[in-house]
Design a protein around this motif. Sequence first.
Motif, short mmCIF file in Angstrom:
data_model
loop_
_atom_site.label_atom_id
_atom_site.label_comp_id
_atom_site.label_asym_id
_atom_site.label_seq_id
_atom_site.Cartn_x
_atom_site.Cartn_y
_atom_site.Cartn_z
N TYR A 161 1.00 -1.12 0.07
CA TYR A 161 -0.16 0.02 0.16
C TYR A 161 0.80 1.03 0.14
O TYR A 161 0.73 2.18 -0.79
CB TYR A 161 -0.99 0.06 1.11
N PHE A 162 2.13 1.15 0.72
CA PHE A 162 2.62 2.33 0.99
C PHE A 162 3.57 2.74 -0.50
O PHE A 162 3.77 3.83 -0.75
CB PHE A 162 3.80 2.28 2.08
N THR A 163 4.03 1.80 -1.24
CA THR A 163 4.76 1.83 -2.43
C THR A 163 3.90 2.06 -3.58
O THR A 163 4.21 2.58 -4.56
CB THR A 163 5.58 0.62 -2.44
N ASP A 164 2.43 1.79 -3.23
CA ASP A 164 1.73 2.01 -4.59
C ASP A 164 1.11 3.41 -4.18
O ASP A 164 0.42 3.94 -5.14
CB ASP A 164 0.26 0.96 -4.56
N TYR A 165 0.65 3.92 -3.02
CA TYR A 165 0.12 5.01 -2.71
C TYR A 165 1.11 5.64 -1.56
O TYR A 165 0.60 5.91 -0.50
CB TYR A 165 -1.26 4.85 -2.21
N PRO A 166 2.19 6.03 -2.19
CA PRO A 166 3.15 6.75 -1.14
C PRO A 166 2.91 7.98 -0.59
O PRO A 166 2.45 8.74 -1.50
CB PRO A 166 4.52 6.97 -2.06
N THR A 167 3.19 8.55 0.56
CA THR A 167 3.14 9.80 1.08
C THR A 167 4.38 10.45 1.15
O THR A 167 4.66 11.89 1.22
CB THR A 167 2.85 9.74 2.56
N ILE A 168 5.34 9.86 0.55
CA ILE A 168 6.89 10.45 0.23
C ILE A 168 7.05 9.99 -1.34
O ILE A 168 6.99 8.82 -1.55
CB ILE A 168 7.89 9.99 1.19
N PRO A 169 7.46 10.73 -2.24
CA PRO A 169 7.86 10.26 -3.70
C PRO A 169 8.70 9.35 -3.42
O PRO A 169 9.96 9.29 -3.01
CB PRO A 169 8.38 11.81 -4.27
N LEU A 170 8.61 8.13 -4.10
CA LEU A 170 9.53 6.85 -4.24
C LEU A 170 10.71 7.34 -4.77
O LEU A 170 11.76 6.70 -4.21
CB LEU A 170 8.55 5.80 -4.91
N ALA A 171 10.44 8.08 -5.92
CA ALA A 171 11.86 8.41 -6.50
C ALA A 171 12.76 9.20 -5.80
O ALA A 171 14.03 9.10 -6.00
CB ALA A 171 11.49 9.42 -7.76
N GLN A 172 12.32 9.51 -4.47
CA GLN A 172 13.17 10.49 -3.52
C GLN A 172 13.57 9.28 -2.51
O GLN A 172 14.70 10.02 -1.53
CB GLN A 172 12.68 11.57 -2.94
N ILE A 173 13.37 8.22 -2.64
CA ILE A 173 13.85 7.24 -1.59
C ILE A 173 15.06 6.51 -2.08
O ILE A 173 14.97 5.88 -3.15
CB ILE A 173 12.89 6.24 -1.19
N VAL A 174 16.31 6.40 -1.65
CA VAL A 174 17.58 6.23 -2.22
C VAL A 174 17.72 4.41 -1.82
O VAL A 174 18.46 4.09 -2.58
CB VAL A 174 18.72 7.03 -1.88
N THR A 175 17.13 4.24 -0.46
CA THR A 175 17.54 2.99 -0.16
C THR A 175 16.37 2.56 1.02
O THR A 175 15.92 3.27 1.51
CB THR A 175 19.03 2.86 0.49
N GLN A 176 16.15 1.29 1.09
CA GLN A 176 15.30 0.84 2.04
C GLN A 176 16.02 -0.45 2.77
O GLN A 176 16.44 -1.40 2.37
CB GLN A 176 14.07 0.31 1.51
N LEU A 177 16.15 -0.13 4.23
CA LEU A 177 16.79 -1.16 4.85
C LEU A 177 15.47 -1.93 5.76
O LEU A 177 14.73 -1.28 6.62
CB LEU A 177 17.55 -0.54 6.06
N ASN A 178 15.38 -3.13 5.99
CA ASN A 178 14.19 -3.97 6.23
C ASN A 178 14.69 -4.79 7.42
O ASN A 178 15.79 -5.64 7.23
CB ASN A 178 13.38 -4.47 5.21
#
Length: 555
Positions: free
Chosen positions: A393-410
């Motif tokens: 849901y977050f990546t389909d309807y992001p509250t922050i532009p996905l293009a500005q996320i440089v890395t995700q640590l899970n």
Amino acid sequence: MRKLKLYSLLLILALSLLLPTTLAQRKGGTAKPTKAAALMIARGVDTISAAQLQSYLSFIASDEMEGRDTPSRGLDTTAKFIAMNLTRWGFKPAGDDGTFFQRIALRRDQLDGARSTAGINGQKFNFGDDFLPNVVAATFTGPLVYVGNGWVVKSKNIDAYQGVDVKGKITVVLGQGFPKGVTTADLRSGTPGVDWFNPVLYAQQHGALGVLTIADATLTQNWEQQRQRLAQPARASVEKFQTNAPVSTVTMSMKMANALFEGEKFDAATIISRAQSAEPVAAFDLNSSKTVNITIAVKPDHPTTQNIVAVWEGGDTVLKNEYVAVGAHYDHIGICAPGTADPICNGADDDGSGTTALLGMAEAISHAKARPKRSVLFVWHCGEEKGLWGSRYFTDYPTIPLAQIVTQLNIDMIGRSKKDGDTEPRNKDLSGPNQIYVIGSKMMSTELGELTEAVNKSFLNLQFDYRYDDPNDPNRFFFRSDHYNYARKGIPIVFFFDGVHEDYHRPGDEAQKIDYVKMQNVARTVYVMLWEVTNRATRVKVDKQLPAQLQQRAG
């Protein structure tokens, strides 16, 4: 009394968090003094402690949270607890309407048996005794077509629909489950709706009105169990994920199946017996004079759930517009063993440990003497246990532009360790006290993989185990946590994981079994990694595409 107990626990824990945390150590468990020690202190690394994490996790994985199912009261209470801390630490809300919550609308209907009816040529049948529908409201009537097992699997040259058209008709299938010779592995290499269809998917895409299922021996044996299950509300689903109109399905008793095939060229008994032979009955249209009228009634319910989204704004005037994301899922599977002495799956490791590690990192960064250059995006995902709902849901309807996320640590399960002498077979792949599995760090970015290793070696030098960092991993761990939905959007990821164990998805996954020193050391390592990525002059370079077998989660 239950609410009073819950609110009292919240108050006691909130007050305890105002006290200084202490640093619990395993001998040799933290880095020796180095030239970088002052920098580590300045960034608040030592704020992340075993005692602090134990305090948070003891609340998050307590019985009062009731296993944090999605949706549930316990999950909502946990969300409020996380948001309370984010507020007092000075985080910027990044959810909906100036809050920390990204709301997700769900649908969870319940069958209304009293208003659900079925009739064949005027003969009436009783809900529960003669037919069991799925929870999809519908009224339909029309011509019927028998389509065998109802499957299409192109790689196996299986097509149950040869010679018939299902558009505008009710399809009739025999039994459930895969056709003979087909396994889940056969479907993984294909795309659903293109390379293979089950009966419902085929009906959905080819305009059928509904699906009637003849109960085979397995369905008949489990009839009473299914009847009891249908008395409960259906599993919730995310409304925005329902891109195609669902298809109504009805499982018929033999009484109803015999009535349906009365006067046809094959009766129900013949169809069932020949299905076990080398010459099953081929697809055919039923008599056009036959009338079927079915109404499935439901009682609608529209609960909501939420992701928790927060930003720690970076200090560089330009780079603060980019984000390093760190995430964990804060849900679990709820009350999983009703009627037993220990009915709650508390999810202390899965993923109370990741949830708590994020809290520890959020508190640490709020105590840092300076801000990182890039902003840090903290997301606690809901519904991971339902099929990665929150991250999708977050990546389909992001509250922050996905293009500005440089890395995700899970972070998903970092709190359990295999003890010396443990011979329990279910713990054979559990990581040790100084060990953690690392997945995905090298799959999209050579630079990110090298950086992850360099940071670890210069800090606590945990043993990174890459055995699951393989596109052909039979466990499919790459698909099984929230990093997947970031990777599918082109964001490079790293996934930290301690391995499955004897208490995985069981009531025994409790807070007292956590190795808090290990949890501290993994959380600190991820936190130091977070700082390194946020302060790099340029964003981490993506130089590889995901391997083809990792680009399709279905199956």
